[in-house]
Design a protein around this motif. Structure first.
Motif, PDB file in Angstrom:
ATOM      1  N   VAL A  20      29.610  31.607 -41.197  1.00 16.90           N
ATOM      2  CA  VAL A  20      28.882  31.244 -39.910  1.00 16.90           C
ATOM      3  C   VAL A  20      27.881  30.197 -40.271  1.00 16.90           C
ATOM      4  O   VAL A  20      26.731  30.634 -40.546  1.00 16.90           O
ATOM      5  N   LEU A  21      28.348  28.939 -40.613  1.00 14.37           N
ATOM      6  CA  LEU A  21      27.498  27.899 -41.118  1.00 14.37           C
ATOM      7  C   LEU A  21      27.928  26.532 -40.443  1.00 14.37           C
ATOM      8  O   LEU A  21      28.966  26.595 -39.915  1.00 14.37           O
ATOM      9  N   PRO A  22      26.966  25.557 -40.388  1.00 11.07           N
ATOM     10  CA  PRO A  22      27.108  24.432 -39.642  1.00 11.07           C
ATOM     11  C   PRO A  22      28.304  23.832 -40.210  1.00 11.07           C
ATOM     12  O   PRO A  22      29.158  23.112 -39.249  1.00 11.07           O
ATOM     13  N   ARG A  23      28.743  23.789 -41.293  1.00 12.64           N
ATOM     14  CA  ARG A  23      29.748  22.785 -41.810  1.00 12.64           C
ATOM     15  C   ARG A  23      31.282  23.686 -41.236  1.00 12.64           C
ATOM     16  O   ARG A  23      32.266  22.697 -41.371  1.00 12.64           O
ATOM     17  N   LYS A  24      31.274  24.811 -41.023  1.00 10.74           N
ATOM     18  CA  LYS A  24      32.481  25.328 -40.295  1.00 10.74           C
ATOM     19  C   LYS A  24      32.678  25.103 -39.060  1.00 10.74           C
ATOM     20  O   LYS A  24      33.561  25.313 -38.210  1.00 10.74           O
TER      21      LYS A  24
ATOM     22  N   GLN B 290      30.107  23.932 -32.755  1.00 16.28           N
ATOM     23  CA  GLN B 290      30.823  23.089 -31.819  1.00 16.28           C
ATOM     24  C   GLN B 290      31.977  24.115 -31.240  1.00 16.28           C
ATOM     25  O   GLN B 290      32.424  24.016 -30.035  1.00 16.28           O
ATOM     26  N   TRP B 291      32.469  25.240 -31.982  1.00 19.55           N
ATOM     27  CA  TRP B 291      33.341  26.141 -31.485  1.00 19.55           C
ATOM     28  C   TRP B 291      32.584  26.877 -30.308  1.00 19.55           C
ATOM     29  O   TRP B 291      33.149  27.282 -29.102  1.00 19.55           O
ATOM     30  N   LEU B 292      31.144  27.101 -30.603  1.00 19.16           N
ATOM     31  CA  LEU B 292      30.587  27.967 -29.338  1.00 19.16           C
ATOM     32  C   LEU B 292      30.551  27.179 -28.022  1.00 19.16           C
ATOM     33  O   LEU B 292      30.589  27.543 -26.987  1.00 19.16           O
ATOM     34  N   GLU B 293      30.264  26.007 -28.283  1.00 21.47           N
ATOM     35  CA  GLU B 293      29.964  25.048 -27.049  1.00 21.47           C
ATOM     36  C   GLU B 293      31.495  24.868 -26.464  1.00 21.47           C
ATOM     37  O   GLU B 293      31.288  25.003 -25.209  1.00 21.47           O
TER      38      GLU B 293
ATOM     39  N   ARG C 271      38.109  35.754 -23.693  1.00 21.47           N
ATOM     40  CA  ARG C 271      36.975  36.482 -24.514  1.00 21.47           C
ATOM     41  C   ARG C 271      37.234  35.820 -25.876  1.00 21.47           C
ATOM     42  O   ARG C 271      37.922  35.220 -26.510  1.00 21.47           O
ATOM     43  N   GLY C 272      35.998  36.117 -26.842  1.00 22.40           N
ATOM     44  CA  GLY C 272      36.220  35.489 -28.208  1.00 22.40           C
ATOM     45  C   GLY C 272      35.606  36.565 -29.087  1.00 22.40           C
ATOM     46  O   GLY C 272      35.020  37.471 -28.854  1.00 22.40           O
ATOM     47  N   ARG C 273      35.946  35.917 -30.462  1.00 19.57           N
ATOM     48  CA  ARG C 273      35.516  36.900 -31.252  1.00 19.57           C
ATOM     49  C   ARG C 273      35.146  36.144 -32.648  1.00 19.57           C
ATOM     50  O   ARG C 273      35.934  35.179 -33.263  1.00 19.57           O
ATOM     51  N   ILE C 274      34.060  36.093 -33.213  1.00 26.87           N
ATOM     52  CA  ILE C 274      33.421  35.263 -34.317  1.00 26.87           C
ATOM     53  C   ILE C 274      33.151  36.165 -35.530  1.00 26.87           C
ATOM     54  O   ILE C 274      32.712  37.262 -35.588  1.00 26.87           O
ATOM     55  N   VAL C 275      34.075  36.114 -36.466  1.00 25.35           N
ATOM     56  CA  VAL C 275      33.926  36.922 -37.630  1.00 25.35           C
ATOM     57  C   VAL C 275      33.545  36.383 -38.967  1.00 25.35           C
ATOM     58  O   VAL C 275      34.229  35.081 -39.076  1.00 25.35           O
TER      59      VAL C 275
ATOM     60  N   GLU D  23      32.044  38.710 -29.050  1.00 22.35           N
ATOM     61  CA  GLU D  23      31.712  39.453 -30.140  1.00 22.35           C
ATOM     62  C   GLU D  23      31.374  38.898 -31.422  1.00 22.35           C
ATOM     63  O   GLU D  23      32.099  38.067 -32.015  1.00 22.35           O
ATOM     64  N   PHE D  24      30.266  39.165 -31.814  1.00 24.99           N
ATOM     65  CA  PHE D  24      29.953  38.559 -33.206  1.00 24.99           C
ATOM     66  C   PHE D  24      30.024  39.694 -34.349  1.00 24.99           C
ATOM     67  O   PHE D  24      29.359  40.940 -34.375  1.00 24.99           O
ATOM     68  N   ALA D  25      31.173  39.898 -34.811  1.00 24.08           N
ATOM     69  CA  ALA D  25      31.665  40.969 -35.695  1.00 24.08           C
ATOM     70  C   ALA D  25      30.938  41.037 -36.907  1.00 24.08           C
ATOM     71  O   ALA D  25      31.417  42.219 -37.933  1.00 24.08           O
TER      72      ALA D  25
END
Length: 211
Positions: A41-45, A49-52, A65-69, A94-96
């Motif tokens: 979970v870093l800017p370079r990844k 932009q994914w969240l926006e 629905r979404g999932r951030i791992v 979900e922030f997993a």
């Protein structure tokens, strides 16, 4: 690429790493309105932009629905969570945190679209794992990603740093369930051809035989 830069005349042989067999274990899933992110979970990844893109997509697809791992600095994760709350969609995302392969493969087996809009990249294992699981992929044209994802065949490639392009690409897939499944099927086929343990072992054996 780095090896060639150091010695342009050197013969460089690339052998890809295998994908964990767990990602091949389930049938190709049915299309579902879910967007997955797996990575640091870093800017370079490209997580911002994914969240926006996800926030915009949620307006178009109410059941999305979404999932951030993945792990990342607390400050970055908390900023993303605040943006999610301000958009009124905390219950949909979900922030997993960091999760083992068994958890990620099980989530992939439930279906959805995998999205990794990195700003810089080499050869992301997460994309290979998503393809092995039968998920269509939306990613950016960076590093070796165009060598992994067949644009319009196993997923969609977009330019970097543009959440609107990410939204449009994911939306195209979500709007077309039959195409969604075909993209996933092609991704699984590519993974089976290139990234199973047996195929990668054969590639290593063949390489050593030619040296």
């Amino acid at each position: 690429a780095q090896c060639r830069a150091l010695s342009p005349r050197a013969a460089v042989h690339e052998v890809e790493d295998p994908v964990n067999e767990l990602f091949f274990a389930h049938p190709i899933p049915a299309p579902r309105p879910v967007v997955h992110f797996v990575g640091e979970v870093l800017p370079r990844k490209g997580v911002q932009q994914w969240l926006e893109a996800f926030i915009a997509l949620k307006r178009r697809f109410p059941t999305l629905r979404g999932r951030i791992v993945g792990h990342g600095p607390t400050a970055i994760v908390e900023r993303l969570k605040r943006a999610t709350a301000e958009a009124g969609i905390s219950d949909a995302l979900e922030f997993a945190g960091a999760r083992p392969h068994a958890d990620i493969s099980a989530a992939f087996a439930q279906g959805g679209v995998f999205c990794l809009p990195s700003l810089t990249e080499h050869c992301p294992n997460a994309i290979m794992e998503a393809m092995a699981a039968g998920l269509p992929v939306v990613a950016t044209r960076v590093g070796d990603v165009p060598r992994i994802v067949e644009n319009e065949a196993s997923g969609l490639l977009v330019a970097t740093a543009d959440p609107l392009l990410v939204e449009e690409a994911v939306g195209r897939i979500l709007e077309a369930p039959n195409w969604h499944r075909r993209l996933g099927e092609r991704g699984r086929a590519i993974a089976a051809e290139r990234w199973t343990a047996s195929r990668c072992a054969e590639a290593h054996t063949d390489l050593y035989g030619r040296l």
